[in-house]
Write a protein that holds these residues in place. Structure first.
Motif, PDB file in Angstrom:
ATOM      1  N   LYS A 205       0.461   1.860  11.076  1.00  0.00           N
ATOM      2  CA  LYS A 205       1.206   2.019  10.031  1.00  0.00           C
ATOM      3  C   LYS A 205       1.453   3.594   9.557  1.00  0.00           C
ATOM      4  N   ARG A 211       3.222   1.209   4.865  1.00  0.00           N
ATOM      5  CA  ARG A 211       4.449   0.463   5.284  1.00  0.00           C
ATOM      6  C   ARG A 211       4.393   0.579   7.134  1.00  0.00           C
ATOM      7  N   THR A 228       5.925 -10.080   8.676  1.00  0.00           N
ATOM      8  CA  THR A 228       4.692 -11.501   8.963  1.00  0.00           C
ATOM      9  C   THR A 228       3.374 -11.351   9.271  1.00  0.00           C
ATOM     10  N   ARG A 231       2.008  -8.389   9.718  1.00  0.00           N
ATOM     11  CA  ARG A 231       1.093  -8.155   8.658  1.00  0.00           C
ATOM     12  C   ARG A 231      -0.632  -9.386   8.739  1.00  0.00           C
ATOM     13  N   ASP A 235      -4.018  -7.672   7.965  1.00  0.00           N
ATOM     14  CA  ASP A 235      -5.019  -8.423   7.089  1.00  0.00           C
ATOM     15  C   ASP A 235      -5.802  -9.058   7.476  1.00  0.00           C
TER      16      ASP A 235
END
Length: 535
Positions: A205, A211, A228, A231, A235
């Protein structure tokens, strides 16, 4: 029978390296700690110096001494040079945390002397299988904050190769200085060790934008990874195995991902990036053991990335410190200040003593700015200020601050100087001479010229470093600084005005004329206009 005296206690150190706990026995006498072979305790980790610290076990207790390491030795969070240790003390050697413990003799025999990584020192944990939903996407997960590798399975077959990978990465983190090379090693070795892995990628990151940036991938060509899923792993702070279903993302379709594993890089609760492997052929390519290995590797990768970030911060701080001291302090004080700043011994705080304050600013600066505009004014200051600063530093002055078109300098601080008054006056005359040379050169180029006025006063003030290691500043507070500003305000173009207190200390040296000025708050002040040095 006589008493032979006290016998030294048995001690050991427990170290956390790359998520793996190691135990080191301490022998009586000296125990050296460092990153290279030959030390009693070898910590092959970036940030540990070759010979970093020395632990001495004696009958009266244990002593820890830093051996001039670059990143320091800390006890209970405080950087030390030499100190006594007690069982339970937390020691930090570069990026490695250690805890001192008393040990029984039989414990020491098991622990060894630090060269090997015993199987009992590996962290343990279990993957948590989750029931597939109707789409069947995520089939197994692991809490990425939990230790995940089974020591009892590290003796045969694939598990032995996995353990070898973890040990290899720990050693390479200490030997390889380039973080990009370390990350590339990770993705290359994951493909070798995990049978179902056909592609691998590691993303970090960006700290400015958030990003995910691809830092390493295999095989060559363009990186192919589902952002996807990456991330999602970050997360949710959870590693998982994914397999293809009817509901897939664009990137999973584009890169023909049939099954994949994703593990976040977690460091102190922060998600720094993600590592992934995938397969475009089989849905059941990865097992729970594969996922445990991925999570353990991600923990080591997180340590490497965090260490790289810390080194970047240290480098930026060092560059700022070097620029600050090089541009603000005279050469005779600079090396001492830089050394103290790097060792953490720079005295922060003010003291009161007599110093001399010199202030210069440009005459008619507002009108000059209106004529030149912002860019032209900037070009002028960029030519004038470095030359004036050079003159001040050459006369052992210190730059306290820049204030618009003004330069505030002090003499006799941070180091005492019995010649401070003379040096300040000589610096002022040299600054006026330098301005004459600069103006002549600018005039030949048809550039705008300017003049400066200079005021000097002396007296007892508070002066020194304020702030902390992250934002340090040199400051002067007192009447002498205020009065120097008054003399500067009333000095004409090309003039040097000094107070009677300065004049009485340099009158045998200079040619001067008495005068007076009208100060806003003080009323009429006596002054002397310095015209040159006596022949």
């Amino acid at each position: 029978m006589t008493d032979a005296g006290p016998r030294p206690a048995h001690y050991r150190l427990r170290a956390e390296v790359g998520g793996v706990t190691r135990s080191y026995a301490l022998r009586a006498g000296e125990n050296s700690v460092g990153s290279r072979a030959g030390n009693t305790i070898v910590l092959p980790v970036r940030g540990v110096s070759r010979r970093h610290a020395l632990l001495t076990v004696a009958p009266e207790g244990l002593t820890l001494e830093d051996l001039g390491s670059r990143n320091g030795t800390l006890v209970k969070g405080v950087r030390i040079r030499r100190t006594r240790l007690q069982p339970g003390d937390e020691v930090r050697v570069g990026p490695v945390s250690l805890r001192l413990e008393e040990a029984q003799h039989e414990d020491l025999a098991i622990a060894g002397t630090g060269g090997d990584l015993p199987a009992s020192g590996l962290p343990t944990g279990d993957a948590t299988a989750s029931r597939p939903d109707e789409s069947g996407e995520i089939v197994e997960t692991i809490d990425a904050d939990a230790p995940v590798f089974h020591a009892r399975e590290a003796t045969t077959g694939d598990s032995g190769r996995r353990l070898a990978l973890l040990c290899e990465l720990s050693l390479q983190f200490g030997a390889e200085a380039r973080v990009d090379a370390l990350l590339q090693t990770i993705v290359d070795r994951l493909i070798e060790v995990i049978p179902g892995a056909r592609r691998s990628a590691l993303l970090v990151k960006d700290r400015a934008t958030g990003r995910l940036l691809p830092k390493a991938w295999a095989p060559g060509g363009e990186p192919e990874v589902s952002l996807t899923s990456a991330r999602q792993a970050m997360d949710q702070r959870q590693a998982f195995v994914w397999r293809r279903s009817a509901d897939v993302t664009v990137s999973q379709t584009e890169y023909a991902i049939t099954s994949g594993m994703y593990a976040p890089l977690l460091w102190k609760g922060n998600a720094l990036g993600v590592v992934s492997v995938d397969n475009s052929e089989a849905c059941d390519s990865f097992t729970g053991e594969d996922l445990r290995l991925m999570t353990a590797v991600a923990q080591q990768a997180a340590m490497a990335v965090a260490n790289h970030h810390a080194q970047d911060e240290l480098q930026r701080h060092a560059e700022f410190t070097n620029r600050f001291f090089a541009s603000h302090f005279p050469r005779r004080a600079r090396e001492k200040l830089l050394r103290e700043a790097s060792e953490g011994t720079l005295l922060v705080g003010t003291r009161q003593s007599p110093i001399t304050v010199l202030i210069s600013d440009i005459r008619g600066f507002a009108e000059l700015t209106a004529r030149l505009g912002a860019r032209g004014t900037g070009d002028l200051l960029n030519e004038v200020f470095p030359r004036l600063v050079e003159v001040i530093l050459d006369h052992d002055g210190t730059i306290e601050r820049f204030a618009g078109d003004a330069i505030v300098a002090v003499f006799g601080s941070p180091e005492d100087d019995l010649q401070q008054h003379e040096k300040a006056v000589r610096a002022a005359l040299a600054m006026q001479a330098a301005m004459g040379e600069l103006n002549a050169a600018r005039a030949t180029r048809r550039k705008e010229t300017c003049e400066i006025g200079i005021g000097i006063d002396c007296g007892e003030v508070l002066h020194g470093f304020i702030g902390d290691a992250e934002r340090i500043q040199f400051a002067v507070i007192g009447d002498a600084a205020n009065r120097a500003s008054r003399y500067c305000d009333e000095a004409g173009a090309g003039e040097v005005l000094v107070s009677p207190e300065v004049h009485q200390r340099v009158f045998k040296l200079v040619q001067s004329k008495p005068t007076s000025i009208q100060a806003k708050h003080e009323g009429t002040l006596r002054a002397f206009r310095i015209e040159g040095i006596k022949r």
